[in-house]
Design an enzyme around this catalytic site. Structure first.
Site, PDB file in Angstrom:
ATOM      1  N   SER A   1      -2.409  -0.715  -2.530  1.00  0.00           N
ATOM      2  CA  SER A   1      -3.782  -0.281  -2.238  1.00  0.00           C
ATOM      3  C   SER A   1      -4.071  -0.028  -0.769  1.00  0.00           C
ATOM      4  O   SER A   1      -5.139   0.489  -0.436  1.00  0.00           O
ATOM      5  CB  SER A   1      -4.785  -1.309  -2.778  1.00  0.00           C
ATOM      6  OG  SER A   1      -4.851  -1.237  -4.177  1.00  0.00           O
TER       7      SER A   1
ATOM      8  N   SER B   1      -6.681   1.310  -3.724  1.00  0.00           N
ATOM      9  CA  SER B   1      -8.116   1.151  -3.868  1.00  0.00           C
ATOM     10  C   SER B   1      -8.863   1.057  -2.529  1.00  0.00           C
ATOM     11  O   SER B   1     -10.092   1.033  -2.496  1.00  0.00           O
ATOM     12  CB  SER B   1      -8.414  -0.121  -4.668  1.00  0.00           C
ATOM     13  OG  SER B   1      -7.919  -1.273  -3.987  1.00  0.00           O
TER      14      SER B   1
ATOM     15  N   LYS C   1     -12.886  -3.736   4.199  1.00  0.00           N
ATOM     16  CA  LYS C   1     -13.037  -3.417   2.781  1.00  0.00           C
ATOM     17  C   LYS C   1     -14.018  -4.386   2.139  1.00  0.00           C
ATOM     18  O   LYS C   1     -13.997  -5.582   2.438  1.00  0.00           O
ATOM     19  CB  LYS C   1     -11.663  -3.499   2.109  1.00  0.00           C
ATOM     20  CG  LYS C   1     -11.609  -3.026   0.655  1.00  0.00           C
ATOM     21  CD  LYS C   1     -10.179  -3.111   0.152  1.00  0.00           C
ATOM     22  CE  LYS C   1     -10.039  -2.648  -1.300  1.00  0.00           C
ATOM     23  NZ  LYS C   1      -8.632  -2.715  -1.766  1.00  0.00           N
TER      24      LYS C   1
END
Length: 524
Positions: A195, A171, A76
């Protein structure tokens, strides 16, 4: 080949069925062919190939570093990576290249894993759809699955194609999409209020949030320091356990990490669940929970009970306050953490030069989106001297009560809590964006954020397909630092439900730049 699990591909590498370079090239080719998913912000092709070549040399010399040697992974884009741009999907950090690796990234590299690139997310990880980043939304690979396309009411066509695709959740949606679409074998996300688990549920993969302190946060650009945890995406529970074993343990650069030595996680094949006590929290059956998700949850509880486990209803009485408490604490820590982005030291800097105050204001207005600015404003309001006691301190007290609720349940003899992960399966992008970011996050984090506030480990396990062929996940929550028990139970459940493999028939038609032979090679 690319549909194999991490453990299966590790065996294939050791037996010489495929070389690290060949595997890396296949992944990079599929990333290029599926760029319409927008799962990656940066693809580190040259770096990945060099790492794969180094791994191949170790295999030839019989000096491999372990089960992860040569395994392609993604990260990420809010984890620092040496020499690779790290943006947090924000204009504020566009062009920022860190001088060091996050500890979790370095640990994987030390094991010989191959870093393919940085994945997309909501800006600074503030969101639950991966739709609010500076580089555009991430598309869910299940939008193009045979399972969905054969059952969806509105058949996608040339006229409505752009409105039919589904969100990934967030996210960490880019990492979830990367694993789900077979472009990598595992990926790192971050989990502050769900997330990792939220997009894992929507994308039909395993998403693990470890106990707070088990895995280092060093190099993870912070959102909420007291809740942030690096998360793991994988195709099965065993793979998540393998990666967790490589990442966990004390880090002198992170004072919150556990001091005791941590051993690799080797999950046994659980054959008998008669000694288990599974708790079903009544407070998680909330208004708005979809009937399909409720049915999957009930069926899972029945599965444990029929197998001999003790399944009981439990109470977590302060759950109803948890989402409000979470948002107060989240906004307060966001306001503190985002203060460092002032245009002076790194990141975006406005051309405004009238005064220092004007520079600050213009930089933050240009660099942050509305979501980030809104949370900063809310957090500063909660932290004002006249509001501090009524908001921040009270929220901290409620957080303690929430943690105590979990402690009482586990102390009463419950081994694992079984809950939904999300209120419903994933939805089309055009439907998702009808509501604002705060409202969406409140709905989508309702089952996940309490585990972050209590610091407990939790994992999403893909459990069933909806009536329209979309993944529905369930969440297992365990005792702090009892990941082995949590994942062993999750593995048993995973084996029972036999969640189907994503069949990318629809996505294959989008691979216009790839020959038919190459398409077949990706997934053989």
């Amino acid at each position: 080949m690319l549909r194999a699990s991490l453990r299966e591909i590790s065996v294939a590498l050791k037996e010489g069925q495929v070389s690290p370079t060949e595997l890396c090239q296949k992944c990079l080719s599929l990333i290029k062919a599926t760029r319409f998913l927008n799962a990656y912000i940066t693809v580190a092709e040259d770096t990945a190939l060099k790492q794969a070549e180094a791994s191949e040399k170790r295999y030839r010399q019989g000096q491999i570093l372990g089960d992860l040697d040569g395994i392609p992974f993604a990260v990420k884009d809010n984890f620092s990576t040496t020499g690779i741009e790290t943006t947090c999907a924000s204009k504020m950090l566009k062009g920022y290249i860190p001088p060091y690796n996050a500890t979790v990234v370095q640990k994987l590299l030390d094991q010989g894993a191959v870093l393919l690139g940085k994945t997309n997310l909501d800006e600074f990880a503030m969101g639950s759809g991966s739709t609010d980043g500076a580089f555009g939304p991430v598309r869910n690979p299940w939008s193009y699955s045979r399972q969905y396309r054969e059952k969806c009411v509105q058949k996608p066509s040339a006229q409505n194609e752009d409105t039919s695709w589904l969100i990934t959740g967030g996210s960490s949606g880019g990492s979830a999409a990367a694993v789900s679409s077979f472009t990598c074998f595992t990926a790192l996300g971050s989990d502050t209020g769900g997330s990792t688990r939220n997009p894992a549920s929507h994308c039909g993969v395993v998403g693990l949030k470890p106990t707070y302190g088990l895995v280092s946060r060093h190099g993870l650009i912070p959102l909420v320091n007291s809740m942030d945890v690096p998360g793991i995406f994988a195709r099965c529970v065993d793979d998540a356990a393998t990666v967790l074993g490589a990442l966990s343990g004390h880090d002198p650069k992170d004072s919150t990490t556990v001091q005791d030595p941590v051993h690799p996680f080797q999950l046994p094949n659980l054959t008998d669940v008669k000694d288990l006590c599974i708790g079903i929290p009544k407070e998680y059956n909330v208004p708005g929970l979809s009937s399909q998700t409720l049915a999957v949850w009930s069926k899972a509880a029945d599965l444990f009970e029929k197998a001999g486990a003790k399944v009981i209803d439990v109470r977590l009485p302060h759950t109803c306050y948890s989402i409000v408490c979470y948002h107060v604490l989240c906004a307060a820590e966001v306001a503190s953490n985002m203060a460092r982005f002032d245009g002076l030291e790194y990141g975006h800097r406005s051309s405004a030069d009238k005064s220092t105050e004007a520079l600050y204001a213009a930089t933050r207005r240009e660099g942050f989106n509305d979501v980030v600015r809104g949370r900063i404003l809310s957090g500063n309001y909660f932290l004002l001297k006249q509001n501090y006691e009524n908001y921040f301190i009270k929220a901290q007290k409620v957080r303690r009560l929430i943690a105590t609720d979990f402690a009482k349940v586990f102390h009463s003899g419950v081994d694992i809590l079984l809950t939904p992960t999300t209120m419903r399966h994933t939805v089309p992008y055009v439907e998702f964006i009808k509501e604002d970011n705060r409202t969406r996050s409140t709905q989508d984090d309702i089952f996940t954020q309490a585990a972050n506030m209590a610091g407990l480990p939790a994992v999403n396990v893909p459990s069933a397909l909806s009536e329209t062929g979309l993944p529905i996940g369930l969440q297992f929550i365990g005792r702090a630092f009892h990941e082995e028990q949590l994942l062993t139970v999750a593995k048993w459940f995973e084996k029972q439900v036999q969640f189907p493999v994503l069949e990318l028939q629809g996505m294959m038609n989008h691979l216009d730049t790839v020959s038919h032979q190459e398409k077949s090679a990706f997934f053989s």
